[in-house]
Design a protein around this motif. Structure first.
Motif, PDB file in Angstrom:
ATOM      1  N   ILE A 229      -4.584   2.553  16.201  1.00 16.71           N
ATOM      2  CA  ILE A 229      -3.228   2.341  15.719  1.00 16.71           C
ATOM      3  C   ILE A 229      -2.309   2.948  16.770  1.00 16.71           C
ATOM      4  CG2 ILE A 229      -1.561   2.822  13.882  1.00 16.71           C
ATOM      5  CD1 ILE A 229      -3.934   1.008  13.004  1.00 16.71           C
ATOM      6  N   ASP A 230      -1.297   2.201  17.175  1.00 20.25           N
ATOM      7  CA  ASP A 230      -0.367   2.691  18.181  1.00 20.25           C
ATOM      8  C   ASP A 230       0.237   4.024  17.730  1.00 20.25           C
ATOM      9  OD1 ASP A 230       1.283   1.889  20.715  1.00 20.25           O
ATOM     10  OD2 ASP A 230       2.778   2.576  19.247  1.00 20.25           O
ATOM     11  N   GLN A 231       0.481   4.900  18.713  1.00 15.78           N
ATOM     12  CA  GLN A 231       0.957   6.254  18.414  1.00 15.78           C
ATOM     13  C   GLN A 231       2.212   6.279  17.537  1.00 15.78           C
ATOM     14  OE1 GLN A 231       1.972   8.369  22.016  1.00 15.78           O
ATOM     15  NE2 GLN A 231       2.743   6.515  22.982  1.00 15.78           N
ATOM     16  N   GLN A 232       3.102   5.328  17.703  1.00 16.75           N
ATOM     17  CA  GLN A 232       4.331   5.358  16.903  1.00 16.75           C
ATOM     18  C   GLN A 232       4.112   4.959  15.446  1.00 16.75           C
ATOM     19  OE1 GLN A 232       7.442   2.561  17.954  1.00 16.75           O
ATOM     20  NE2 GLN A 232       5.951   1.117  18.784  1.00 16.75           N
ATOM     21  N   PHE A 233       2.942   4.394  15.141  1.00 19.67           N
ATOM     22  CA  PHE A 233       2.654   3.980  13.773  1.00 19.67           C
ATOM     23  C   PHE A 233       1.587   4.840  13.107  1.00 19.67           C
ATOM     24  CE2 PHE A 233       4.134   0.134  15.995  1.00 19.67           C
ATOM     25  CZ  PHE A 233       5.289  -0.096  15.256  1.00 19.67           C
ATOM     26  N   GLN A 234       1.073   5.833  13.811  1.00 22.21           N
ATOM     27  CA  GLN A 234       0.058   6.700  13.222  1.00 22.21           C
ATOM     28  C   GLN A 234       0.679   7.574  12.136  1.00 22.21           C
ATOM     29  OE1 GLN A 234      -2.195   8.784  16.218  1.00 22.21           O
ATOM     30  NE2 GLN A 234      -2.786   6.894  17.228  1.00 22.21           N
ATOM     31  N   GLY A 235      -0.152   7.964  11.181  1.00 18.90           N
ATOM     32  CA  GLY A 235       0.307   8.804  10.086  1.00 18.90           C
ATOM     33  C   GLY A 235       1.003   8.026   8.979  1.00 18.90           C
ATOM     34  N   LYS A 236       0.917   6.706   9.017  1.00 18.89           N
ATOM     35  CA  LYS A 236       1.569   5.869   8.009  1.00 18.89           C
ATOM     36  C   LYS A 236       0.549   5.085   7.178  1.00 18.89           C
ATOM     37  CE  LYS A 236       5.681   5.581  10.823  1.00 18.89           C
ATOM     38  NZ  LYS A 236       6.686   4.767  11.473  1.00 18.89           N
ATOM     39  N   SER A 237      -0.699   5.531   7.196  1.00 21.20           N
ATOM     40  CA  SER A 237      -1.803   4.950   6.406  1.00 21.20           C
ATOM     41  C   SER A 237      -2.263   3.581   6.890  1.00 21.20           C
ATOM     42  CB  SER A 237      -1.437   4.862   4.918  1.00 21.20           C
ATOM     43  OG  SER A 237      -1.208   6.152   4.403  1.00 21.20           O
ATOM     44  N   TYR A 238      -1.899   3.179   8.097  1.00 17.64           N
ATOM     45  CA  TYR A 238      -2.340   1.872   8.580  1.00 17.64           C
ATOM     46  C   TYR A 238      -3.854   1.795   8.719  1.00 17.64           C
ATOM     47  CZ  TYR A 238       2.326   0.035   9.391  1.00 17.64           C
ATOM     48  OH  TYR A 238       3.594  -0.446   9.224  1.00 17.64           O
ATOM     49  N   GLY A 239      -4.474   2.824   9.283  1.00 19.68           N
ATOM     50  CA  GLY A 239      -5.923   2.801   9.441  1.00 19.68           C
ATOM     51  C   GLY A 239      -6.632   2.669   8.111  1.00 19.68           C
ATOM     52  N   LYS A 240      -6.165   3.405   7.134  1.00 19.48           N
ATOM     53  CA  LYS A 240      -6.753   3.385   5.796  1.00 19.48           C
ATOM     54  C   LYS A 240      -6.692   1.987   5.180  1.00 19.48           C
ATOM     55  CE  LYS A 240      -4.534   5.114   2.226  1.00 19.48           C
ATOM     56  NZ  LYS A 240      -3.866   6.103   1.364  1.00 19.48           N
ATOM     57  N   HIS A 241      -5.666   1.220   5.537  1.00 17.69           N
ATOM     58  CA  HIS A 241      -5.520  -0.125   4.990  1.00 17.69           C
ATOM     59  C   HIS A 241      -6.161  -1.194   5.873  1.00 17.69           C
ATOM     60  CE1 HIS A 241      -3.013   1.171   1.690  1.00 17.69           C
ATOM     61  NE2 HIS A 241      -2.268   1.864   2.538  1.00 17.69           N
ATOM     62  N   PHE A 242      -6.156  -0.981   7.186  1.00 18.39           N
ATOM     63  CA  PHE A 242      -6.723  -1.995   8.075  1.00 18.39           C
ATOM     64  C   PHE A 242      -8.251  -1.991   8.071  1.00 18.39           C
ATOM     65  CE2 PHE A 242      -2.605  -2.646  10.306  1.00 18.39           C
ATOM     66  CZ  PHE A 242      -2.597  -4.034  10.230  1.00 18.39           C
ATOM     67  N   ILE A 243      -8.876  -0.847   7.913  1.00 17.28           N
ATOM     68  CA  ILE A 243     -10.339  -0.822   7.940  1.00 17.28           C
ATOM     69  C   ILE A 243     -10.924  -1.676   6.814  1.00 17.28           C
ATOM     70  CG2 ILE A 243     -12.386   0.644   7.698  1.00 17.28           C
ATOM     71  CD1 ILE A 243     -10.917   2.671   9.515  1.00 17.28           C
ATOM     72  N   PRO A 244     -10.472  -1.539   5.569  1.00 16.94           N
ATOM     73  CA  PRO A 244     -10.982  -2.455   4.530  1.00 16.94           C
ATOM     74  C   PRO A 244     -10.677  -3.925   4.838  1.00 16.94           C
ATOM     75  CG  PRO A 244      -9.936  -0.568   3.512  1.00 16.94           C
ATOM     76  CD  PRO A 244      -9.628  -0.486   4.979  1.00 16.94           C
ATOM     77  N   LEU A 245      -9.525  -4.190   5.417  1.00 19.57           N
ATOM     78  CA  LEU A 245      -9.173  -5.559   5.787  1.00 19.57           C
ATOM     79  C   LEU A 245     -10.122  -6.090   6.867  1.00 19.57           C
ATOM     80  CD1 LEU A 245      -7.066  -7.787   5.208  1.00 19.57           C
ATOM     81  CD2 LEU A 245      -5.666  -6.793   7.035  1.00 19.57           C
ATOM     82  N   LEU A 246     -10.443  -5.245   7.826  1.00 23.97           N
ATOM     83  CA  LEU A 246     -11.401  -5.636   8.869  1.00 23.97           C
ATOM     84  C   LEU A 246     -12.787  -5.863   8.284  1.00 23.97           C
ATOM     85  CD1 LEU A 246     -10.175  -3.171  11.607  1.00 23.97           C
ATOM     86  CD2 LEU A 246     -10.379  -5.648  11.933  1.00 23.97           C
ATOM     87  N   LEU A 247     -13.213  -4.981   7.387  1.00 26.14           N
ATOM     88  CA  LEU A 247     -14.531  -5.141   6.759  1.00 26.14           C
ATOM     89  C   LEU A 247     -14.588  -6.445   5.963  1.00 26.14           C
ATOM     90  CD1 LEU A 247     -15.154  -1.467   5.587  1.00 26.14           C
ATOM     91  CD2 LEU A 247     -16.348  -2.673   7.439  1.00 26.14           C
TER      92      LEU A 247
END
Length: 150
Positions: free
Chosen positions: A79-97
């Motif tokens: 996740i790009d540094q300016q968007f980190q800490g906004k729960s993107y990883g938590k939401h994108f990983i299930p989407l990727l799976l």
């Protein structure tokens, strides 16, 4: 959030290359430029680079591939540094799976991470990944896996 995945293509690859992690994370992941080169020239593993969007905003990058029997790798996610800490990883990983399961005949997804990136292991475990207690012989990273429910 209106999250979606889009293949990296001739229209968005330059933007994907511009994405960066925080300076303290640089040693934990290959650059997106390196990943795109790997996807373009390492035919044997059939990499699929994906741009991660929230509506019209590019927020991250992932690369999946190395399909073997009923497993494949979530080889890169950032996740790009300016968007980190906004729960993107938590939401994108299930989407990727979900994307991997719907697109490919997989029952297990692997990923690996540097031991020095200590916080990431608990994070992945919260998302359902299991620590294999094994290390990738190619890069020394610790391997985790996710099993899809039958």
């Amino acid at each position: 959030m209106n999250l979606f995945l889009q293949p990296v293509n001739e229209k968005n690859w330059r933007q994907v290359v511009q994405l960066e992690v925080h300076s303290k994370q640089v040693n934990f992941i290959e650059s997106n430029a390196q990943s795109l080169l790997e996807a373009a020239y390492d035919y044997s593993l059939h990499w699929h680079p994906l741009a991660l969007y929230d509506e019209d905003t590019l927020v991250g990058f992932a690369m999946i591939g190395a399909l073997h029997e009923e497993s494949m790798w979530l080889d890169r996610i950032m996740i790009d540094q300016q968007f980190q800490g906004k729960s993107y990883g938590k939401h994108f990983i299930p989407l990727l799976l979900e994307h991997m399961q719907q697109t490919f005949p997989v029952r297990r997804v692997y990923l690996s991470a540097h031991e020095e990136n200590e916080k990431i292991f608990a994070y992945y475990q919260k998302l359902g990944f299991i620590d294999s207690n094994e290390h990738d012989p190619a890069n020394g990273e610790r391997i985790m896996y996710y099993n899809f429910k039958k």
